[in-house]
Scaffold this active site. Structure first.
Site, PDB file in Angstrom:
ATOM      1  N   CYS A   1      35.571  43.461  38.846  1.00 48.21           N
ATOM      2  CA  CYS A   1      34.768  42.691  37.892  1.00 48.21           C
ATOM      3  C   CYS A   1      33.410  42.356  38.496  1.00 48.21           C
ATOM      4  O   CYS A   1      33.326  41.889  39.635  1.00 48.21           O
ATOM      5  CB  CYS A   1      35.501  41.404  37.515  1.00 48.21           C
ATOM      6  SG  CYS A   1      34.609  40.381  36.327  1.00 48.21           S
TER       7      CYS A   1
ATOM      8  N   THR B   1      31.112  40.408  36.656  1.00 49.56           N
ATOM      9  CA  THR B   1      30.554  39.383  35.769  1.00 49.56           C
ATOM     10  C   THR B   1      29.627  38.426  36.497  1.00 49.56           C
ATOM     11  O   THR B   1      28.541  38.089  36.004  1.00 49.56           O
ATOM     12  CB  THR B   1      31.694  38.588  35.098  1.00 49.56           C
ATOM     13  OG1 THR B   1      32.441  39.473  34.252  1.00 49.56           O
ATOM     14  CG2 THR B   1      31.157  37.428  34.271  1.00 49.56           C
TER      15      THR B   1
END
Length: 324
Positions: A162, A164
């Site tokens: 991830c 993000t």
């Protein structure tokens, strides 16, 4: 952080009970496999059930394909759904196929679409368990619980594939999120999701207040995870592991990439997931025994965290091969 060892009268790990949760989401192994297309389909979900955990079959497929994955065997099943688009049609079809645990699977769970989706699901079905997320703050956890979620996935930006936090600048370290959300006075169960690299991380997440952990990379690359094994030019075997916000995953399931919050990579092929789950179960039991706890509730009432320095963290790892 580390956990401080405490006096114990536990003679055998068999004395330690890892049961967690309640009602329709009560597991004898507090591990849930992530709804990713390189982690959980039929094979992983059935094996998770065999070990007392739960597999959430991903939603990056047609309704018919997901129904087929959920219709094999008599094991406990959960399926992931979205919070918009075909989610009512998909949830109705899954319900008719016998599914009673629904995972509202979105990146930012503290959102009006999740509130509306939970409300619609509760209006349609009176006997389902709703897992929702992901969130990172106590306010978000409380809101999702108030909206009707039975369990909440806690953790934003901590997954191994991830990006993000890099792409958006948002997120909170997962252990801190778990500590914050575990202070809630609401009824929702807590699922620590993201950044868990080993059994020690699972033990710490449970100590911090998690009822369950959700795993991706630890279970990926196995026989039971979706995808084919391929061999590199040097003879080593690998499987693909990718975030569902990666370009590759988005293009595969919706024909275009709308965000860039994940990556796709390859990881070494690990063989069957069964010895991995068995080792995790034994190590988590050992973890509880070091605090003298025979159950998760006792462990959470007794666990004592300490801070460690970077030097302490290096000492925590096996380091004989680093000695010159």
């Amino acid at each position: 952080v580390l956990l401080s060892p405490q006096e114990s009268s536990i003679i055998s790990r068999q004395e330690v009970d890892l049961s967690s949760g309640r009602e329709n989401l009560k597991l004898s192994l507090p591990i849930i496999s992530s709804p990713m297309d390189t982690v959980t389909e039929t094979g992983m979900a059935s094996t998770m059930n065999l070990f007392g955990g739960l597999g959430v079959i991903h939603r990056y497929n047609s309704i018919e394909e997901q129904i087929e994955m959920c219709s094999v065997g008599g094991w406990r099943r959960a399926a992931a759904i979205g919070a918009s688009g075909d989610f009512i049609e998909r949830s109705q079809a899954l319900y008719n196929a016998g599914i009673r645990i629904f995972c509202l699977d979105v990146a930012h769970g503290h959102h009006v679409l999740i509130k509306e989706a939970i409300g619609e699901l509760k209006n349609f079905f009176t006997d389902i368990t709703i897992v929702a997320g992901n969130v990172a703050t106590l306010d978000a956890f409380n809101d999702l619980s108030d909206w009707g979620a039975d369990a909440v996935r806690v953790g934003i930006g901590g997954g191994s594939i991830c990006s993000t936090r890099i792409q958006t600048g948002h997120g909170i370290p997962t252990l801190q999120s778990v500590l914050d959300c575990s202070a809630s006075d609401r009824n929702a169960m807590l699922i620590a999701d993201g950044g868990i690299k080993n059994s020690g991380d699972i033990v710490k997440a449970i100590a911090a207040g998690a009822d369950f952990v959700m795993l991706g990379s630890l279970l990926a690359g196995t026989d039971e995870s979706p995808g084919s094994v391929f061999e590199s030019s040097n003879g080593k075997k690998y499987k693909v592991y990718r975030g569902m916000a990666s370009v590759e995953a988005q293009v595969d399931w919706r024909g275009e990439a709308r965000s860039l919050e994940g990556i796709s990579t390859t990881i070494p092929y690990k063989g069957s997931v069964k010895p991995i789950l068995d080792a995790l179960r034994q190590n988590i039991k050992s973890g509880l025994s070091y605090s003298g706890a025979r159950s998760i509730s006792e462990f959470q009432s007794k666990a004592k965290f300490i801070l460690q320095t970077t030097a302490g963290q290096l000492e925590s790892n096996t380091h004989i091969l680093n000695v010159k």
